[in-house]
Design a protein around this motif. Structure first.
Motif, mmCIF file in Angstrom:
data_model
loop_
_atom_site.group_PDB
_atom_site.id
_atom_site.type_symbol
_atom_site.label_atom_id
_atom_site.label_comp_id
_atom_site.label_asym_id
_atom_site.label_seq_id
_atom_site.Cartn_x
_atom_site.Cartn_y
_atom_site.Cartn_z
ATOM 1 N N ARG A 287 3.795 0.715 0.052
ATOM 2 C CA ARG A 287 4.563 -0.414 0.568
ATOM 3 C C ARG A 287 3.761 -1.698 0.404
ATOM 4 O O ARG A 287 2.533 -1.670 0.258
ATOM 5 C CB ARG A 287 4.912 -0.228 2.051
ATOM 6 N N GLU A 289 4.162 -6.244 1.472
ATOM 7 C CA GLU A 289 4.938 -7.300 2.121
ATOM 8 C C GLU A 289 4.853 -8.549 1.274
ATOM 9 O O GLU A 289 3.791 -8.882 0.730
ATOM 10 C CB GLU A 289 4.407 -7.574 3.523
ATOM 11 N N ALA A 319 13.012 0.799 -5.195
ATOM 12 C CA ALA A 319 12.390 0.486 -3.907
ATOM 13 C C ALA A 319 13.473 0.123 -2.899
ATOM 14 O O ALA A 319 14.616 -0.166 -3.254
ATOM 15 C CB ALA A 319 11.399 -0.668 -4.056
ATOM 16 N N GLU A 330 9.748 -6.610 3.429
ATOM 17 C CA GLU A 330 8.944 -5.416 3.193
ATOM 18 C C GLU A 330 9.528 -4.659 2.009
ATOM 19 O O GLU A 330 10.748 -4.511 1.893
ATOM 20 C CB GLU A 330 8.934 -4.509 4.422
ATOM 21 N N ARG A 332 9.302 -0.992 0.112
ATOM 22 C CA ARG A 332 8.834 0.400 0.140
ATOM 23 C C ARG A 332 9.251 1.065 -1.171
ATOM 24 O O ARG A 332 10.430 1.177 -1.463
ATOM 25 C CB ARG A 332 9.415 1.153 1.335
#
Length: 361
Positions: A287, A289, A319, A330, A332
């Motif tokens: 992950r 940010e 993602a 965010e 992931r």
């Protein structure tokens, strides 16, 4: 993109084959074309030891080439001096990022601040209908908004550098080469007899013409202030370095360390003056940010599925993107990715459409 009525168009001419062809084709179609080149860097600050030209964009040679092409195709030509703005928006940020342990991407900032803010403002002052650049990308309008799409030449697509565009900017910006391949563009250059038809591609960072960014940083900010330790992820000190800004995430060469397995730079702690290294498996990141997110779609309120590209030459991967309350997001990944580098841009796609993007924190 063909235009079906005569318009006044400002073309950002870099002196390369792409923007030259864009200007020549628009003139050929009967539009009122004005060539404009940004002077952004004082090349007298750097003297090549062999006197040869470096393969960067925006050099004095490029300005001369742009002027000669404008004369050849018979359009007015202007040079606009953006050196001060470039210093503040791009060079200072470049140095700040490296000295804070990040690896910057100055091309995104140059497009954002210089081309599509300041140069677009100049185009409006000239009462132009459009600002045209030689980017390999496409802008389409549909369902009450503009959409940024990849250029048809996958190897030349430049949408990664354009994710900061706004709806207001896209209403006036055009990319006539987005539907062409590089080979087709060079074919037009040859057909039109442009003097830059065989000009080589620009490489490297325009204000670091010899590619030695460490020299540049130390000339701008000085040396010795970020010397420190090279530390294994286990906490063991393996050696010493002469500046955290000399390293970037994923780097393997030049560490000068003896270890049973190959080591890579895993993290850079500029505040602690440490370069953290580890084995390859430590590079994988599940992950990240991103901050300063710009959405080219209506801003989502919940998580969405997309593909994410974390470097210009990185193949985007599936993602989940979750918007956060502070304007960040965010990301992931379905599969952990190596080489996630703070300071680079992460850009979100669905198919060939750009959804948005931001700076990796």
């Amino acid at each position: 993109m063909l235009m079906d009525k005569r318009e006044r168009i400002v073309v950002a001419m870099s002196g390369g084959v792409d923007s030259s062809v864009a200007a020549a084709l628009l003139k050929e179609q009967g539009h009122e074309v004005i060539g404009m080149t940004m002077q952004i860097w004082d090349y007298s600050r750097f003297t090549a030891p062999d006197g040869k030209s470096f393969g960067t964009c925006c050099s004095l040679d490029d300005v001369y080439d742009a002027r000669r092409v404008a004369e050849q195709i018979g359009i007015p030509f202007y040079v606009v001096n953006f050196e001060e703005a470039f210093q503040q928006a791009v060079i200072d940020r470049f140095c700040d990022d490296y000295f804070a342990g990040r690896t910057p991407n100055p091309c995104v900032l140059c497009n954002q601040v210089l081309k599509f803010e300041r140069l677009l403002h100049k185009a409006r002052e000239l009462q132009a209908d459009a600002l045209v650049t030689g980017h390999y990308a496409r802008i389409e309008y549909g369902q009450d908004r503009y959409r940024l799409r990849k250029g048809v030449d996958a190897g030349k697509d430049q949408t990664y550098f354009l994710y900061t565009l706004t709806q207001e900017q896209m209403a006036m910006v055009r990319f006539p080469l987005g539907g062409m391949t590089k080979e087709e563009v060079r074919g037009h250059a040859a057909r039109l007899g442009l003097r830059v038809a065989e000009k080589a591609e620009s490489q490297d960072i325009c204000f670091v013409p010899d590619g030695d960014y460490v020299r540049f940083l130390e000339e701008e900010r000085g040396a010795g202030q970020l010397n420190g330790e090279i530390v294994h992820v286990s906490g063991r000190v393996l050696g010493h370095h002469r500046g955290t800004y000399r390293y970037t995430i994923g780097q393997r060469r030049g560490l000068g360390l003896s270890w049973p397995e190959p080591l890579y730079v895993i993290a850079i702690d500029a505040a602690g003056q440490q370069v953290i290294v580890g084995e390859k498996q430590h590079l994988a990141v599940a992950r990240l940010e991103v901050g300063d997110v710009n959405w080219l779609i209506p801003e989502p309120r919940r998580a969405l599925r997309a593909s994410c590209r974390i470097r210009y030459r990185h193949q985007e991967v599936p993602a989940t993107i979750t918007p956060l309350d502070d304007g960040s997001a965010e990301v992931r990944f379905d599969i952990p990715q190596a080489g996630v580098t703070p300071g680079q841009a992460a850009v979100f796609y669905t198919g060939d459409e750009v959804l948005g993007g931001g700076w990796i924190k």
